[in-house]
Design a protein around this motif. Structure first.
Motif, mmCIF file in Angstrom:
data_model
loop_
_atom_site.group_PDB
_atom_site.id
_atom_site.type_symbol
_atom_site.label_atom_id
_atom_site.label_comp_id
_atom_site.label_asym_id
_atom_site.label_seq_id
_atom_site.Cartn_x
_atom_site.Cartn_y
_atom_site.Cartn_z
ATOM 1 N N VAL A 70 -22.833 -75.649 -47.500
ATOM 2 C CA VAL A 70 -21.564 -74.962 -47.244
ATOM 3 C C VAL A 70 -21.521 -74.463 -45.802
ATOM 4 O O VAL A 70 -20.480 -74.556 -45.138
ATOM 5 N N ASP A 71 -22.637 -73.935 -45.294
ATOM 6 C CA ASP A 71 -22.693 -73.538 -43.881
ATOM 7 C C ASP A 71 -22.292 -74.702 -42.980
ATOM 8 O O ASP A 71 -21.476 -74.568 -42.068
ATOM 9 N N THR A 72 -22.904 -75.852 -43.239
ATOM 10 C CA THR A 72 -22.609 -77.042 -42.432
ATOM 11 C C THR A 72 -21.156 -77.466 -42.627
ATOM 12 O O THR A 72 -20.470 -77.853 -41.668
ATOM 13 N N GLY A 73 -20.673 -77.386 -43.859
ATOM 14 C CA GLY A 73 -19.282 -77.741 -44.137
ATOM 15 C C GLY A 73 -18.300 -76.846 -43.406
ATOM 16 O O GLY A 73 -17.239 -77.310 -42.960
ATOM 17 N N ARG A 74 -18.634 -75.580 -43.260
ATOM 18 C CA ARG A 74 -17.743 -74.682 -42.524
ATOM 19 C C ARG A 74 -17.684 -75.062 -41.046
ATOM 20 O O ARG A 74 -16.638 -74.954 -40.404
ATOM 21 N N ARG A 75 -18.789 -75.530 -40.507
ATOM 22 C CA ARG A 75 -18.746 -76.003 -39.113
ATOM 23 C C ARG A 75 -17.949 -77.295 -39.007
ATOM 24 O O ARG A 75 -17.222 -77.499 -38.042
ATOM 25 N N GLU A 76 -18.067 -78.172 -40.002
ATOM 26 C CA GLU A 76 -17.228 -79.376 -40.022
ATOM 27 C C GLU A 76 -15.756 -78.993 -40.068
ATOM 28 O O GLU A 76 -14.925 -79.594 -39.378
ATOM 29 N N LEU A 77 -15.431 -77.988 -40.881
ATOM 30 C CA LEU A 77 -14.051 -77.522 -40.976
ATOM 31 C C LEU A 77 -13.564 -77.011 -39.631
ATOM 32 O O LEU A 77 -12.434 -77.301 -39.205
ATOM 33 N N GLY A 78 -14.410 -76.275 -38.928
ATOM 34 C CA GLY A 78 -14.041 -75.760 -37.618
ATOM 35 C C GLY A 78 -13.819 -76.841 -36.581
ATOM 36 O O GLY A 78 -13.115 -76.627 -35.581
ATOM 37 N N ALA A 81 -12.508 -80.990 -39.762
ATOM 38 C CA ALA A 81 -12.733 -81.558 -41.101
ATOM 39 C C ALA A 81 -12.385 -83.043 -41.172
ATOM 40 O O ALA A 81 -11.914 -83.541 -42.195
ATOM 41 N N THR A 82 -12.630 -83.760 -40.082
ATOM 42 C CA THR A 82 -12.386 -85.201 -40.040
ATOM 43 C C THR A 82 -13.694 -85.949 -40.260
ATOM 44 O O THR A 82 -14.781 -85.372 -40.131
ATOM 45 N N PRO A 83 -13.637 -87.236 -40.589
ATOM 46 C CA PRO A 83 -14.888 -87.997 -40.707
ATOM 47 C C PRO A 83 -15.769 -87.911 -39.469
ATOM 48 O O PRO A 83 -16.990 -87.861 -39.575
ATOM 49 N N ALA A 84 -15.140 -87.865 -38.297
ATOM 50 C CA ALA A 84 -15.918 -87.782 -37.056
ATOM 51 C C ALA A 84 -16.655 -86.460 -36.926
ATOM 52 O O ALA A 84 -17.637 -86.374 -36.182
ATOM 53 N N ALA A 85 -16.202 -85.426 -37.643
ATOM 54 C CA ALA A 85 -16.824 -84.102 -37.545
ATOM 55 C C ALA A 85 -18.018 -83.950 -38.481
ATOM 56 O O ALA A 85 -18.716 -82.939 -38.424
ATOM 57 N N ARG A 86 -18.283 -84.945 -39.332
ATOM 58 C CA ARG A 86 -19.338 -84.803 -40.319
ATOM 59 C C ARG A 86 -20.717 -84.777 -39.672
ATOM 60 O O ARG A 86 -20.982 -85.519 -38.733
ATOM 61 N N LEU A 132 -18.515 -72.368 -51.825
ATOM 62 C CA LEU A 132 -18.121 -73.772 -51.921
ATOM 63 C C LEU A 132 -16.665 -73.882 -52.331
ATOM 64 O O LEU A 132 -15.917 -74.721 -51.797
ATOM 65 N N GLN A 133 -16.236 -73.047 -53.274
ATOM 66 C CA GLN A 133 -14.841 -73.071 -53.705
ATOM 67 C C GLN A 133 -13.910 -72.698 -52.557
ATOM 68 O O GLN A 133 -12.858 -73.317 -52.368
ATOM 69 N N SER A 134 -14.280 -71.705 -51.779
ATOM 70 C CA SER A 134 -13.467 -71.306 -50.625
ATOM 71 C C SER A 134 -13.362 -72.445 -49.623
ATOM 72 O O SER A 134 -12.279 -72.734 -49.100
ATOM 73 N N LEU A 135 -14.482 -73.125 -49.368
ATOM 74 C CA LEU A 135 -14.474 -74.262 -48.454
ATOM 75 C C LEU A 135 -13.571 -75.365 -48.990
ATOM 76 O O LEU A 135 -12.784 -75.961 -48.236
ATOM 77 N N ALA A 136 -13.662 -75.634 -50.289
ATOM 78 C CA ALA A 136 -12.838 -76.689 -50.892
ATOM 79 C C ALA A 136 -11.355 -76.366 -50.760
ATOM 80 O O ALA A 136 -10.533 -77.247 -50.465
ATOM 81 N N GLU A 137 -11.005 -75.106 -50.973
ATOM 82 C CA GLU A 137 -9.597 -74.719 -50.859
ATOM 83 C C GLU A 137 -9.100 -74.858 -49.422
ATOM 84 O O GLU A 137 -7.964 -75.298 -49.186
#
Length: 388
Positions: A70-78, A81-86, A132-137
């Motif tokens: 989730v930590d990593t996912g939040r950075r991807e979101l920042g 949240a594109t495939p290139a940001a993964r 995780l739910q917050s990230l998903a939303e």
């Protein structure tokens, strides 16, 4: 003539955190029994594909694996949240998707339930799946009804474990003979994050009354009833116990809780640090002579990472005095730098058991590496990345 700029380049903590994420997921991550849509972290690396079935089941290690993703996912979101940001490239699932698969794998490996014998284990998963739910939303990929079912199920467990026995607090296990900080603090934080402030405060009040060591400014391990019906206190102090208490104090807020949070951070700096032997001259924290201590392998391999997760929240909380926030941030970045400097670099970063010792000493070539210790370093690097 303009003198040369001798300012060292800024450390790219997000890039370092991504390297840790790739190393852990590639070395330890695998499907459960090759089943699509599942993911689990092996206990050891290297290991064979049946390790997750025949080795001891470490439910709470997996819960912290979810939190790291989730930590990593939040950075991807920042980063859009594109495939290139993964973190692992556009051809791979996002960190959030991998975390969701991990939760699925946990349920299947745990005999198709999220309930187990330890309330602290369940509290860690409850906290991770809330995030995780917050990230998903936020990424417009809601977790359907599954996360809601998890939280409903686990909340019932916490209600059962948080009783008036011993004056309050939360039982550690289904044996119901020991109440401690490792269970009470994350349950208090969970209550605070689910708008149950009164329940959270009652648990924090119990911790303050029964398990807070005034002389050291830290929380001790737990309490039980002896044969005479008297409360006996286990006075061992662990690094990770201070983390979720900090989180609960900050989440509930209020003058007394914030003052106690500042006290704990100062005490961590005084009592839970060691000399920074692994930090080389010229690295970012070279003005600091100490870093957070680490607590070995096994479950202890997670302890310092958990503390850093919550120190990062304190470092970013404007309600705390600037000096306190700076101390929290310095402890994180110094420890993160020590892990980074001491890493082995063959086949991606492999981190030491102890931040103050190089990985070549604690994990020499050919040694079996535990998932817990690598999650710990990843957590510390994510904490450092969050400060930027």
């Amino acid at each position: 003539m303009t003198p040369p700029d001798t300012t060292p380049p800024a450390v790219d903590w997000p890039a370092r955190a991504n390297e840790a994420a790739r190393a852990v997921t590639s070395r330890f991550g695998q499907r459960l029994l090759f089943l699509p849509g599942t993911h689990l972290g092996s206990v050891l690396w290297p290991s064979n594909r049946l390790t997750n079935l025949v080795s001891p089941w470490h439910y709470w290690w997996q819960a912290h694996y979810v939190d790291c993703l989730v930590d990593t996912g939040r950075r991807e979101l920042g980063n859009g949240a594109t495939p290139a940001a993964r973190f692992n490239g556009p051809g791979n699932p996002s960190a959030g998707k991998l975390a969701s698969r991990l939760v699925t794998g946990m349920r299947m490996r745990n005999l198709f339930t999220f309930v187990n014998n330890y309330y602290d284990d369940m509290a860690w998963l409850a906290l991770a799946t809330l995030r995780l739910q917050s990230l998903a939303e936020e990424t417009r990929k809601p977790g359907r009804r599954r996360n809601a079912r998890i939280h409903k199920t686990l909340t019932l467990q916490f209600e059962s474990a948080s009783t008036d026995d011993l004056g309050g607090g939360t039982f550690w296990s289904k044996k119901r003979d020991f109440k401690n900080t490792p269970a009470t603090a994350p349950v208090a934080l969970y209550y605070a994050r689910t708008s149950q402030q009164a329940k959270a405060q009652r648990l924090v009040d119990w911790l303050n009354t029964v398990l807070f060591d005034q002389a050291q400014g830290l929380y001790v391990d737990g309490a039980r009833l002896n044969a005479a019906g008297e409360i006996t206190v286990e006075n061992t102090i662990y690094t990770y116990n201070q983390g979720p208490v900090l989180g609960a104090l900050l989440e509930i807020g209020g003058e007394e809780n914030l003052a106690r949070a500042a006290t704990v951070i100062g005490a961590v700096d005084r009592h839970l640090t060691v000399p920074a032997h692994a930090v080389v001259p010229g690295s970012e924290p070279d003005t600091r002579t100490s870093i957070l201590r680490c607590d070995g392998t096994g479950d202890g391999g997670l302890f310092t990472g958990i503390l850093c997760r919550y120190l990062a929240l304190a470092a970013l909380d404007a309600r705390l005095p600037e000096e306190v926030r700076s101390t929290a941030a310095e402890l994180i970045t110094a420890t993160a730098e020590a892990f980074w400097v001491g890493r082995r670099t063959d086949g991606g970063p492999l981190f030491s058991v102890h931040a103050a010792q190089p990985a070549a000493g604690t994990y020499p070539a050919g040694a079996a590496v535990e998932l817990s210790t690598q999650l710990q370093a990843w957590m510390v690097l994510e904490a450092a990345a969050s400060l930027k």
